[in-house]
Each structure stands twice: as C-alpha cells, then as structure tokens.
Design an enzyme around this catalytic site. Structure first.
Site, mmCIF file in Angstrom:
data_model
loop_
_atom_site.group_PDB
_atom_site.id
_atom_site.type_symbol
_atom_site.label_atom_id
_atom_site.label_comp_id
_atom_site.label_asym_id
_atom_site.label_seq_id
_atom_site.Cartn_x
_atom_site.Cartn_y
_atom_site.Cartn_z
ATOM 1 N N GLY A 1 1.017 -1.363 -0.035
ATOM 2 C CA GLY A 1 0.028 -0.166 -0.050
ATOM 3 C C GLY A 1 0.729 1.254 0.011
ATOM 4 N N TYR B 1 -15.268 -3.841 7.499
ATOM 5 C CA TYR B 1 -13.997 -3.234 7.611
ATOM 6 C C TYR B 1 -13.588 -3.624 9.204
ATOM 7 C CZ TYR B 1 -10.223 0.099 8.058
ATOM 8 O OH TYR B 1 -8.857 0.957 8.096
ATOM 9 N N SER C 1 -12.276 -7.044 9.665
ATOM 10 C CA SER C 1 -10.974 -7.476 8.934
ATOM 11 C C SER C 1 -10.285 -6.814 9.937
ATOM 12 C CB SER C 1 -10.963 -6.791 7.396
ATOM 13 O OG SER C 1 -10.909 -5.352 7.624
HETATM 14 P P1 NAP Z 1 -5.046 4.868 1.448
HETATM 15 O O1 NAP Z 1 -4.392 6.280 1.101
HETATM 16 O O2 NAP Z 1 -5.909 4.593 0.487
HETATM 17 O O3 NAP Z 1 -3.724 4.000 1.042
HETATM 18 C C1 NAP Z 1 -3.841 2.516 0.833
HETATM 19 C C2 NAP Z 1 -3.126 2.055 -0.541
HETATM 20 O O4 NAP Z 1 -3.102 0.805 -0.657
HETATM 21 C C3 NAP Z 1 -3.534 2.744 -1.665
HETATM 22 O O5 NAP Z 1 -2.301 2.918 -2.497
HETATM 23 C C4 NAP Z 1 -4.475 1.730 -2.503
HETATM 24 O O6 NAP Z 1 -4.299 1.516 -3.822
HETATM 25 C C5 NAP Z 1 -3.406 0.238 -1.911
HETATM 26 N N1 NAP Z 1 -4.174 -1.050 -2.054
HETATM 27 C C6 NAP Z 1 -5.422 -1.198 -2.066
HETATM 28 N N2 NAP Z 1 -5.624 -2.377 -2.349
HETATM 29 C C7 NAP Z 1 -4.639 -2.887 -2.661
HETATM 30 C C8 NAP Z 1 -4.261 -4.195 -2.783
HETATM 31 N N3 NAP Z 1 -5.235 -5.465 -3.146
HETATM 32 N N4 NAP Z 1 -2.845 -4.528 -3.111
HETATM 33 C C9 NAP Z 1 -1.949 -3.877 -2.868
HETATM 34 N N5 NAP Z 1 -2.286 -2.389 -2.422
HETATM 35 C C10 NAP Z 1 -3.439 -2.162 -2.541
HETATM 36 O O7 NAP Z 1 -5.090 4.609 2.976
HETATM 37 P P2 NAP Z 1 -4.289 4.867 4.142
HETATM 38 O O8 NAP Z 1 -5.218 5.661 5.070
HETATM 39 O O9 NAP Z 1 -2.961 4.975 3.831
HETATM 40 O O10 NAP Z 1 -4.375 3.506 4.737
HETATM 41 C C11 NAP Z 1 -3.272 2.362 5.020
HETATM 42 C C12 NAP Z 1 -3.679 1.261 6.122
HETATM 43 O O11 NAP Z 1 -4.046 2.107 7.147
HETATM 44 C C13 NAP Z 1 -5.296 0.640 5.547
HETATM 45 O O12 NAP Z 1 -4.877 -0.700 5.717
HETATM 46 C C14 NAP Z 1 -6.100 1.187 6.422
HETATM 47 O O13 NAP Z 1 -7.421 0.497 6.580
HETATM 48 C C15 NAP Z 1 -5.385 1.705 7.639
HETATM 49 N N6 NAP Z 1 -5.815 2.724 8.589
HETATM 50 C C16 NAP Z 1 -6.115 4.029 8.073
HETATM 51 C C17 NAP Z 1 -6.630 5.064 8.754
HETATM 52 C C18 NAP Z 1 -6.874 6.318 8.330
HETATM 53 O O14 NAP Z 1 -7.670 6.968 8.894
HETATM 54 N N7 NAP Z 1 -6.250 6.631 7.301
HETATM 55 C C19 NAP Z 1 -7.100 4.463 10.220
HETATM 56 C C20 NAP Z 1 -6.619 3.364 10.599
HETATM 57 C C21 NAP Z 1 -6.383 2.290 9.574
HETATM 58 P P3 NAP Z 1 -5.351 2.395 -4.828
HETATM 59 O O15 NAP Z 1 -5.416 3.757 -4.247
HETATM 60 O O16 NAP Z 1 -5.199 2.021 -6.037
HETATM 61 O O17 NAP Z 1 -6.616 1.773 -4.095
#
Ligand code: NAP
Length: 254
Positions: free
Chosen positions: A15, A164, A167
């Site tokens: 990611g 979510y 998971s």
């Molecule tokens: P983000 O900005 O949407 O980044 C997630 C990245 O993962 C995106 O580049 C996405 O690509 C990529 N991705 C999606 N499906 C994938 C797959 N099957 N294989 C490989 N890469 C994939 O979100 P983030 O906030 O950085 O989230 C990162 C992690 O933190 C996630 O697990 C999220 O659930 C967790 N999290 C985030 C928050 C928050 O508030 N931001 C809070 C708690 C937990 P695409 O854009 O092309 O889909």
C-alpha cells in the site's frame, strides 16, 4: 556510515503508493533503510520512490524499488518473494502491511461482494504477505520485524464498517498469533491501530460524521501520516527489540 534507526535494513511496504504506506517509505528511508514500495497501483508506487523517499538508496547503497502487487493474490506475493531475493540477495527483514480498503455500507444493505473484497485485501492480504516473507526470513535465518496496520475501528467498531471492522479485528488477532509462533525465530510481529488520519481513505467519510468523530478526539484533530510512520519506524527498529504481539493505538486519544 548512517546512524538511522533502520540503517542498512531492507523494508517491504505494501500500500506504498498512498497515505500511511507512502509515509512509512519516507520515514524508513530517512532512517537508512532500503525501501521496496509495493502497491496495486504501480504508478503511485513509482511516485513514492521518486518523490517521497529521503535518499536515492538505503544507507548501504542498495537502491529503492517500486513493484506492482495485489496483496490478495497469493501467486503475485510468492513471485515478489522470488524477485526480491534475486534483486537484493536477501529477503526484507522489515515488512509493513499497509494495503487496505474500505467498502462502507449499513449492515442491512451491504453486499456479499463488498464484504468479501474487504476481507480479501485487509485480512487475507496481510496473512499472505506475512506468511510468505516470514518464511523467507526463517529460511535465511534472519531476525525481522513485521508491522500490520489494523484500525481503532477493529477495537470499538464503527457504523457502516461491519466488513472493515471485522477485517481489522482479525489483523490484531492474527498478528498476536503470528508473534507467538515467530518469536523463536526472533521475528517480531506487532499491530498498530490508527484512529482518524488525514489520508485519501477517509475522504469517503461524510464531513458531518468526521466532525462528530473529531469531537471524541482529545487532541482535537486528525492525525498526520508522518506521525503514524514514526511509530512504524520505531517498531521496525531494534529500539523496540522486546516488543512483540502488541497492539498499539495511535488515535490522539480517541
Ligand atoms: P490509502 O491512502 O487509501 O492507501 C492505501 C493504499 O493501498 C492505496 O495506494 C491503495 O491503492 C493500496 N491498495 C488497495 N488495495 C490493494 C491491494 N489489493 N494490494 C496492494 N495495494 C492495495 O489509505 P491509508 O489511510 O494509507 O491506509 C493504509 C492502511 O491504514 C489501511 O490498511 C487502512 O485500513 C489503515 N488505516 C487507515 C486509517 C486512516 O484514518 N487513514 C485509520 C486506521 C487504519 P489504490 O488507491 O489504487 O486502491
């Protein structure tokens, strides 16, 4: 000779094309690691390496790289183990599972497909990457650190996120179980539980809901991706050498 927290280590970040994964690449590279940025979206992983890493290479001179990876595809994960071993002659000893998605809806309206795709990326994807790269570390007799990104929603639940939340609760239990199994190889596994962090993933949360949530955050603001990345770097480093099986909230007090 670099004195960074993770100097000379090889780190895989999934990611890595956005949000927390990209921030983790930034901080890990600043701290001397060579970074492999993996994302389903190859162009965004390349952008992370080109524009968001501190130096062109890790402190040992090995170049960062970007790869396309769908974490829910076991064949692709296995292939990445092989190509990484070919390129770097040794497996990454830091693995950050940050790939994650949301498909929010009310329980009463959620489709089976939206349930399944979220489990496949968030839970199965974390399992596949952790299993494949832990195996590579044990085969190379190398100690390591795996950091899995769960969510505070996995602890307390959230409306519209039954898929979510399930998971992310699974990611915590899976990390604790893996920590118990992998301790004898000196491979540590920890989960972190971010609250509301300012990344693209929360752009689908309605403004009213977000403002309501922020009222429950004692620090009164969204977290920054870099703040989460500093915790990731600490858990990746030998500074946290006795921490494994832990689940650490990073929520501004939510
Ligand atoms: P983000 O900005 O949407 O980044 C997630 C990245 O993962 C995106 O580049 C996405 O690509 C990529 N991705 C999606 N499906 C994938 C797959 N099957 N294989 C490989 N890469 C994939 O979100 P983030 O906030 O950085 O989230 C990162 C992690 O933190 C996630 O697990 C999220 O659930 C967790 N999290 C985030 C928050 C928050 O508030 N931001 C809070 C708690 C937990 P695409 O854009 O092309 O889909």
């Amino acid at each position: 000779m670099s004195t960074g927290l993770v100097a000379g280590k090889l780190a895989l970040v999934t990611g890595a094309g956005s949000g927390l994964g990209r921030a983790a690449c930034q901080v890990l590279s600043r701290e001397g690691a060579t970074v492999i940025a993996a994302d389903k979206n190859y162009a965004s992983a390349v952008e992370t390496i080109k524009k968001h890493t501190a130096l062109a290479s890790g402190s040992n001179g090995a170049e960062h790289s970007a790869v396309e990876l769908d974490v829910s595809d076991s064949g692709a994960v296995q292939k990445l183990v092989q190509t990484t071993l070919q390129q770097y002659k040794s497996p990454p000893t830091i693995v950050i599972n940050s790939a994650g998605i949301t498909r929010d809806n009310w329980l009463l309206k959620m489709s089976e497909e939206d349930y399944s795709v979220v489990q496949n990326v968030n839970l199965k994807g974390t399992f596949l990457v952790m299993q494949a790269f832990a195996k590579a570390m044990t085969e190379a007799s190398l100690p390591g650190s795996i950091v899995n990104i769960s969510s505070i929603v996995g602890k307390y639940g959230n409306i519209g996120q039954t898929n979510y939340a399930g998971s992310k609760a699974g990611v915590v239990a899976m990390s604790q179980s893996a920590a118990k199994e992998l301790g004898k190889f000196n491979i540590r596994v920890n989960a972190i539980l971010p609250g509301f962090i300012d990344t693209p993933i929360i752009q689908t949360v309605p403004e009213k809901v977000l403002q309501g949530m922020l009222k429950m955050v004692p620090l009164g603001r969204l977290g920054k991706p870099s703040e989460v990345a500093e915790l990731i770097a600490f858990l990746s480093s030998d500074k946290s050498s006795f921490i494994t099986g832990a689940s650490i909230d990073i929520t501004g007090g939510f």
